[in-house]
Enzyme design. Structure first.
Site, PDB file in Angstrom:
ATOM      1  N   ALA A  85       5.460   8.906   1.848  1.00 33.96           N
ATOM      2  CA  ALA A  85       6.736   8.298   2.579  1.00 33.96           C
ATOM      3  C   ALA A  85       7.373   7.601   1.600  1.00 33.96           C
ATOM      4  CB  ALA A  85       6.202   7.449   3.850  1.00 33.96           C
ATOM      5  N   THR A 132       3.199   2.411  10.396  1.00 33.40           N
ATOM      6  CA  THR A 132       3.453   1.046  10.118  1.00 33.40           C
ATOM      7  C   THR A 132       3.813   0.321  11.312  1.00 33.40           C
ATOM      8  OG1 THR A 132       5.154  -0.462   9.191  1.00 33.40           O
ATOM      9  CG2 THR A 132       5.966   1.800   9.756  1.00 33.40           C
ATOM     10  N   ASP A 133       3.478  -0.938  11.517  1.00 34.19           N
ATOM     11  CA  ASP A 133       3.780  -1.978  12.356  1.00 34.19           C
ATOM     12  C   ASP A 133       5.306  -2.389  12.877  1.00 34.19           C
ATOM     13  OD1 ASP A 133       4.127  -3.652  10.484  1.00 34.19           O
ATOM     14  OD2 ASP A 133       2.844  -5.173  11.110  1.00 34.19           O
ATOM     15  N   GLU A 134       6.012  -1.851  11.843  1.00 34.68           N
ATOM     16  CA  GLU A 134       7.221  -2.029  11.519  1.00 34.68           C
ATOM     17  C   GLU A 134       8.139  -1.407  12.830  1.00 34.68           C
ATOM     18  OE1 GLU A 134       9.174  -2.589   7.883  1.00 34.68           O
ATOM     19  OE2 GLU A 134       7.297  -3.102   7.059  1.00 34.68           O
ATOM     20  N   TYR A 181      14.124   2.393   7.372  1.00 31.79           N
ATOM     21  CA  TYR A 181      12.867   2.785   6.974  1.00 31.79           C
ATOM     22  C   TYR A 181      11.751   2.588   8.180  1.00 31.79           C
ATOM     23  CZ  TYR A 181       7.779   1.718   6.047  1.00 31.79           C
ATOM     24  OH  TYR A 181       6.383   1.830   5.882  1.00 31.79           O
ATOM     25  N   LYS A 185      10.264   6.149  10.417  1.00 33.71           N
ATOM     26  CA  LYS A 185       8.689   6.133  10.526  1.00 33.71           C
ATOM     27  C   LYS A 185       8.672   6.324  12.019  1.00 33.71           C
ATOM     28  CE  LYS A 185       5.684   5.796   8.181  1.00 33.71           C
ATOM     29  NZ  LYS A 185       4.867   6.587   7.463  1.00 33.71           N
ATOM     30  N   PRO A 236      12.840 -14.176  -6.062  1.00 36.60           N
ATOM     31  CA  PRO A 236      14.056 -14.216  -5.165  1.00 36.60           C
ATOM     32  C   PRO A 236      13.554 -14.256  -3.649  1.00 36.60           C
ATOM     33  CG  PRO A 236      13.633 -12.124  -5.941  1.00 36.60           C
ATOM     34  CD  PRO A 236      12.601 -12.950  -6.644  1.00 36.60           C
ATOM     35  N   ARG A 245       4.702 -12.238   8.050  1.00 36.47           N
ATOM     36  CA  ARG A 245       4.070 -10.920   8.011  1.00 36.47           C
ATOM     37  C   ARG A 245       2.492 -11.267   8.193  1.00 36.47           C
ATOM     38  NH1 ARG A 245       8.478  -9.981   8.695  1.00 36.47           N
ATOM     39  NH2 ARG A 245       9.892  -8.826   7.404  1.00 36.47           N
ATOM     40  N   ARG A 312      17.812 -10.412   3.660  1.00 37.83           N
ATOM     41  CA  ARG A 312      17.889  -9.159   3.940  1.00 37.83           C
ATOM     42  C   ARG A 312      18.528  -8.772   5.006  1.00 37.83           C
ATOM     43  NH1 ARG A 312      11.967  -6.649   4.193  1.00 37.83           N
ATOM     44  NH2 ARG A 312      11.828  -6.081   2.073  1.00 37.83           N
ATOM     45  N   HIS A 315      16.667  -8.573   8.827  1.00 41.33           N
ATOM     46  CA  HIS A 315      15.377  -8.952   8.588  1.00 41.33           C
ATOM     47  C   HIS A 315      14.575  -9.325   9.487  1.00 41.33           C
ATOM     48  CE1 HIS A 315      12.904 -11.420   5.391  1.00 41.33           C
ATOM     49  NE2 HIS A 315      12.282 -10.435   5.832  1.00 41.33           N
TER      50      HIS A 315
HETATM   51  P1  NAD Z   1       3.956   4.142  -1.778  1.00 40.52           P
HETATM   52  O1  NAD Z   1       5.600   4.007  -1.765  1.00 40.52           O
HETATM   53  O2  NAD Z   1       3.339   3.136  -2.564  1.00 40.52           O
HETATM   54  O3  NAD Z   1       3.483   5.694  -1.862  1.00 40.52           O
HETATM   55  C1  NAD Z   1       4.142   6.549  -1.522  1.00 40.52           C
HETATM   56  C2  NAD Z   1       3.752   7.878  -2.030  1.00 40.52           C
HETATM   57  O4  NAD Z   1       4.328   9.233  -1.335  1.00 40.52           O
HETATM   58  C3  NAD Z   1       3.949   8.082  -3.518  1.00 40.52           C
HETATM   59  O5  NAD Z   1       2.826   8.356  -4.432  1.00 40.52           O
HETATM   60  C4  NAD Z   1       5.226   9.058  -3.660  1.00 40.52           C
HETATM   61  O6  NAD Z   1       5.022   9.876  -4.697  1.00 40.52           O
HETATM   62  C5  NAD Z   1       4.678   9.871  -2.389  1.00 40.52           C
HETATM   63  N1  NAD Z   1       5.853  10.690  -1.933  1.00 40.52           N
HETATM   64  C6  NAD Z   1       7.107  10.094  -1.488  1.00 40.52           C
HETATM   65  N2  NAD Z   1       7.869  11.103  -1.056  1.00 40.52           N
HETATM   66  C7  NAD Z   1       7.234  12.094  -1.141  1.00 40.52           C
HETATM   67  C8  NAD Z   1       7.512  13.488  -0.679  1.00 40.52           C
HETATM   68  N3  NAD Z   1       8.629  13.889  -0.414  1.00 40.52           N
HETATM   69  N4  NAD Z   1       6.460  14.651  -0.969  1.00 40.52           N
HETATM   70  C9  NAD Z   1       5.407  14.121  -1.380  1.00 40.52           C
HETATM   71  N5  NAD Z   1       5.046  12.984  -1.838  1.00 40.52           N
HETATM   72  C10 NAD Z   1       5.676  12.018  -1.783  1.00 40.52           C
HETATM   73  O7  NAD Z   1       3.767   3.856  -0.337  1.00 40.52           O
HETATM   74  P2  NAD Z   1       2.390   2.946   0.402  1.00 40.52           P
HETATM   75  O8  NAD Z   1       2.779   1.672   0.654  1.00 40.52           O
HETATM   76  O9  NAD Z   1       1.107   3.656  -0.163  1.00 40.52           O
HETATM   77  O10 NAD Z   1       2.282   3.427   1.956  1.00 40.52           O
HETATM   78  C11 NAD Z   1       1.623   4.844   2.452  1.00 40.52           C
HETATM   79  C12 NAD Z   1       1.966   4.958   3.782  1.00 40.52           C
HETATM   80  O11 NAD Z   1       1.458   3.952   4.544  1.00 40.52           O
HETATM   81  C13 NAD Z   1       3.402   5.176   4.125  1.00 40.52           C
HETATM   82  O12 NAD Z   1       3.475   6.292   5.136  1.00 40.52           O
HETATM   83  C14 NAD Z   1       3.835   3.703   4.861  1.00 40.52           C
HETATM   84  O13 NAD Z   1       4.806   3.940   5.782  1.00 40.52           O
HETATM   85  C15 NAD Z   1       2.445   3.319   5.296  1.00 40.52           C
HETATM   86  N6  NAD Z   1       2.331   1.834   5.469  1.00 40.52           N
HETATM   87  C16 NAD Z   1       2.255   1.128   4.431  1.00 40.52           C
HETATM   88  C17 NAD Z   1       2.031  -0.259   4.482  1.00 40.52           C
HETATM   89  C18 NAD Z   1       2.184  -1.290   3.399  1.00 40.52           C
HETATM   90  O14 NAD Z   1       2.212  -2.509   3.536  1.00 40.52           O
HETATM   91  N7  NAD Z   1       2.327  -0.401   1.973  1.00 40.52           N
HETATM   92  C19 NAD Z   1       1.926  -0.666   5.830  1.00 40.52           C
HETATM   93  C20 NAD Z   1       1.725   0.004   6.812  1.00 40.52           C
HETATM   94  C21 NAD Z   1       1.798   1.409   6.736  1.00 40.52           C
HETATM   95  P1  TYD Z   2       7.904  -6.472   1.414  1.00 40.13           P
HETATM   96  O1  TYD Z   2       6.855  -6.503   0.585  1.00 40.13           O
HETATM   97  O2  TYD Z   2       9.013  -5.549   0.994  1.00 40.13           O
HETATM   98  O3  TYD Z   2       7.443  -5.761   2.962  1.00 40.13           O
HETATM   99  P2  TYD Z   2       8.124  -5.415   4.295  1.00 40.13           P
HETATM  100  O4  TYD Z   2       9.566  -5.682   4.277  1.00 40.13           O
HETATM  101  O5  TYD Z   2       7.700  -4.141   4.553  1.00 40.13           O
HETATM  102  O6  TYD Z   2       7.577  -6.427   5.160  1.00 40.13           O
HETATM  103  O7  TYD Z   2       8.410  -7.836   1.937  1.00 40.13           O
HETATM  104  C1  TYD Z   2       7.499  -8.596   2.388  1.00 40.13           C
HETATM  105  C2  TYD Z   2       8.052  -9.910   2.981  1.00 40.13           C
HETATM  106  O8  TYD Z   2       8.830 -10.747   1.844  1.00 40.13           O
HETATM  107  C3  TYD Z   2       9.632  -9.618   3.914  1.00 40.13           C
HETATM  108  O9  TYD Z   2       9.702 -10.598   4.787  1.00 40.13           O
HETATM  109  C4  TYD Z   2      10.740  -9.573   2.779  1.00 40.13           C
HETATM  110  C5  TYD Z   2      10.128 -10.690   1.744  1.00 40.13           C
HETATM  111  N1  TYD Z   2      10.625 -10.402   0.503  1.00 40.13           N
HETATM  112  C6  TYD Z   2      11.432 -11.784  -0.189  1.00 40.13           C
HETATM  113  O10 TYD Z   2      11.606 -12.781   0.202  1.00 40.13           O
HETATM  114  N2  TYD Z   2      11.847 -11.317  -1.458  1.00 40.13           N
HETATM  115  C7  TYD Z   2      11.628 -10.206  -2.078  1.00 40.13           C
HETATM  116  O11 TYD Z   2      11.909  -9.992  -3.395  1.00 40.13           O
HETATM  117  C8  TYD Z   2      10.948  -9.299  -1.378  1.00 40.13           C
HETATM  118  C9  TYD Z   2      10.502  -7.756  -2.159  1.00 40.13           C
HETATM  119  C10 TYD Z   2      10.340  -9.521  -0.146  1.00 40.13           C
END
Ligand code: NAD
Ligand code: TYD
Length: 375
Positions: A85, A132-134, A181, A185, A236, A245, A312, A315
Site C-alpha cells: 500500500a 488500519t484503524d484509521e 490514505y 484503505k 516538527p 495514537r 496536518r 489531523h
Molecule cells: P510501507 O510504506 O513501509 O511499505 C509498503 C510496501 O508496499 C513497500 O515495500 C512498497 O514498495 C510496496 N508497494 C507500494 N505500492 C505497491 C504496488 N503498487 N505494488 C506492489 N508493492 C507496492 O508500509 P507499512 O507501514 O509496512 O504498512 C504495510 C501495510 O500495513 C499497509 O497496508 C498499511 O496500510 C498497513 N498498516 C500500517 C500501519 C503502520 O503503522 N505502519 C498500521 C496499520 C496498518
Molecule cells: P505518523 O507516523 O505519520 O502516523 P499516522 O499519521 O498514520 O498516525 O504520525 C504519527 C503522529 O505523529 C500523527 O499524529 C502525526 C504526528 N507527526 C508529527 O507531529 N510530526 C511529524 O513530522 C510526523 C511525521 C508525524
C-alpha cells in the site's frame, strides 16, 4: 502442510517483519515476496533471509492483474497476505491519486487474480487483507489527563498506560475515514468484504493501530524523530502535539498476522492494538530522553529541538483500538511493554545508521525538503 503464500509489500516496514517471521518459522512453506519497490520498499530490510531456499522475491506491481494471475497459477499459490500500500498520510494529502491507484485498484486487481486463479475451489485458500484503524475515523478525547482503561494486558501494566476517552475502535464501528490514505484503505476493505459476500472468496480483514520498530521508513514519526534527535535537527511537531495514537511493536503485529492467517475465521474482522495510547508530545519526550541517554548526552538536553509547526490538514485527534476480540478468540496479546519496545527501537536505529543514510538519500530527501519548505 506445505503452502505457497504471496506476501505483498514484503519489502516495506511491516511486510519485511512478516516475511522474516514466516520464512524462518515455516521452512516447508514457499514465501513469495511480491513488491513493486516504491520509495518505501527496500530489499536491505530482508538481507538476513534473502538466501533462504523457501524465499522468492518478485518485483511486481499489485495493479498488474495479468502478472499476478500468472504468478499465482505457476506457483500454485494458496494464500495471499496483502500489505502492499501507499501508507503515509502526509503523502496522501499531496497526491491522493497514487493512493487510490495502489490501495484501491491494486487491491481489486489482487482480488480478481485470486478469484480467477482459485476459480471457486476455495478449500485451503485464504486472502488476508491488512488494514488500519484509521478507517474508523477519529475518537474524542474526553479525558485529556487520561483514565485507566477497562482492559488489562501485559503491555497495559506500564505506568504510562492510560486511555484518553471511554470509546475505543471496535470491529462493528462504522467507517468514517478522514484522510485520502484512510479513505483509500477503507475502500479496499469494502472491496475485500464484497468479494467474500459476492463470490465466496475466503477473506479476512484486520485493522491495526500505529506500528513502530526497526526498518520503518523515516517519514513516520518515530524513526524520523530518532534520526533528527541524533543529528540535532528540528523536530516538527504538528499542532500542539496533543494527538493520541495507540502504538504496537511491529513484531507483535507480525505475530498476530501469522496467528490470524492460520487460525482466524473466514469473513471475520479482527482489530489489533497494544492498548497503549500516547500523546505525540509525550512520546517525543521519551524519544529525546532515550536517544540522549544512549548517546551519552545529558538526558533531555535536546528538548529545545521540539518545533511546533502548522498542523496536518484533517489531523485525526485520537486512535485507540479495542483488540479484546482477538485476545478472547485467538489468545493473542502484545508481548512487549512500550518502554522496552522503544528502547529496542531507538537502539536499532542508532546501531543501523547505514540503513538510515541509505534510505534518506536521493528521492526521499527531495520529497522531504519540498514537503517542509516554508515551515
Ligand atoms: P510501507 O510504506 O513501509 O511499505 C509498503 C510496501 O508496499 C513497500 O515495500 C512498497 O514498495 C510496496 N508497494 C507500494 N505500492 C505497491 C504496488 N503498487 N505494488 C506492489 N508493492 C507496492 O508500509 P507499512 O507501514 O509496512 O504498512 C504495510 C501495510 O500495513 C499497509 O497496508 C498499511 O496500510 C498497513 N498498516 C500500517 C500501519 C503502520 O503503522 N505502519 C498500521 C496499520 C496498518
Ligand atoms: P505518523 O507516523 O505519520 O502516523 P499516522 O499519521 O498514520 O498516525 O504520525 C504519527 C503522529 O505523529 C500523527 O499524529 C502525526 C504526528 N507527526 C508529527 O507531529 N510530526 C511529524 O513530522 C510526523 C511525521 C508525524
Amino acid at each position: 502442510m506445505k503452502r505457497t503464500i504471496i506476501i505483498t509489500g514484503g519489502a516495506g516496514f511491516i511486510g519485511s517483519h512478516v516475511v522474516r517471521l514466516m520464512v524462518n518459522k515455516y521452512p516447508d512453506y514457499k514465501i513469495i515476496n511480491l513488491d513493486k519497490l516504491t520509495y518505501a520498499g527496500n530489499l536491505a530490510n530482508l538481507k538476513d533471509i534473502e538466501d533462504k531456499p523457501n524465499y522468492r522475491f518478485v518485483k511486481m506491481d499489485i495493479c498488474d492483474f495479468e502478472g499476478v494471475l500468472k504468478l499465482m497459477q505457476e506457483e500454485k499459490v494458496d494464500g495471499i497476505i496483502h500489505l502492499a500500500a501507499e501508507s503515509h498520510v502526509d503523502r496522501s494529502i499531496k497526491d491522493p491519486f497514487t493512493f487510490a491507484q495502489t490501495n484501491v485498484m491494486g487491491t481489486l486487481s489482487l482480488l480478481q487474480a485470486a478469484k480467477a486463479a482459485w476459480n471457486g475451489d476455495w478449500e485451503g485458500k485464504r486472502f488476508y487483507h491488512i488494514s488500519t484503524d484509521e478507517v474508523y475515523g477519529a475518537l474524542e478525547m474526553t479525558h485529556p489527563e487520561g483514565i485507566e482503561p477497562p482492559f488489562t494486558t501485559k503491555a497495559s501494566s506500564g505506568e504510562h498506560h492510560l486511555a484518553y476517552g471511554e470509546k475505543f475502535f471496535t470491529e462493528d464501528l462504522k467507517y468514517q475515514p478522514h484522510s485520502p490514505y484512510s479513505a483509500a484503505k477503507a475502500s479496499s476493505d469494502h472491496f475485500v468484504r464484497a468479494f467474500h459476500d459476492t463470490f465466496g472468496l475466503p477473506t479476512i480483514v484486520t485493522n491495526c493501530s500505529n506500528n513502530y520498530g526497526p526498518y520503518q521508513f523515516p517519514e513516520k514519526l518515530i524513526p524520523l524523530f530518532i534520526n533528527n534527535i541524533r543529528h540535532r535537527k528540528p523536530l516538527p511537531v504538528y499542532g500542539k502535539g496533543e494527538n493520541v495514537r495507540d502504538w504496537l511493536y511491529v513484531e507483535d503485529h507480525a505475530r498476530a498476522i501469522d496467528l490470524i492467517f492460520h487460525k482466524g475465521k473466514i469473513a471475520e474482522t479482527y482489530n489489533i492494538g497494544g492498548f497503549n495510547e500516547w500523546k505525540n508530545i509525550d512520546i517525543i519526550k521519551v524519544l529525546i530522553n532515550t536517544v540522549d541517554r544512549l548517546l551519552g548526552r545529558p538526558e533531555g538536553s535536546d528538548m529545545d529541538l521540539i518545533t511546533y509547526v502548522t498542523d496536518r490538514a484533517g489531523h485525526d485527534l485520537r486512535y485507540a483500538i479495542d483488540s479484546s476480540k482477538l485476545q478472547r478468540e485467538l489468545g493473542w496479546e502484545p508481548s512487549l511493554q512500550f518502554e522496552e519496545g522503544i528502547e529496542k527501537t531507538v537502539r536499532w536505529y542508532l546501531d543501523n545508521q547505514d540503513w538510515m543514510d541509505n534510505v534518506t538519500s536521493g528521492d526521499y530527501l527531495k520529497y522531504y525538503e519540498d514537503m517542509y519548505s516554508g515551515r
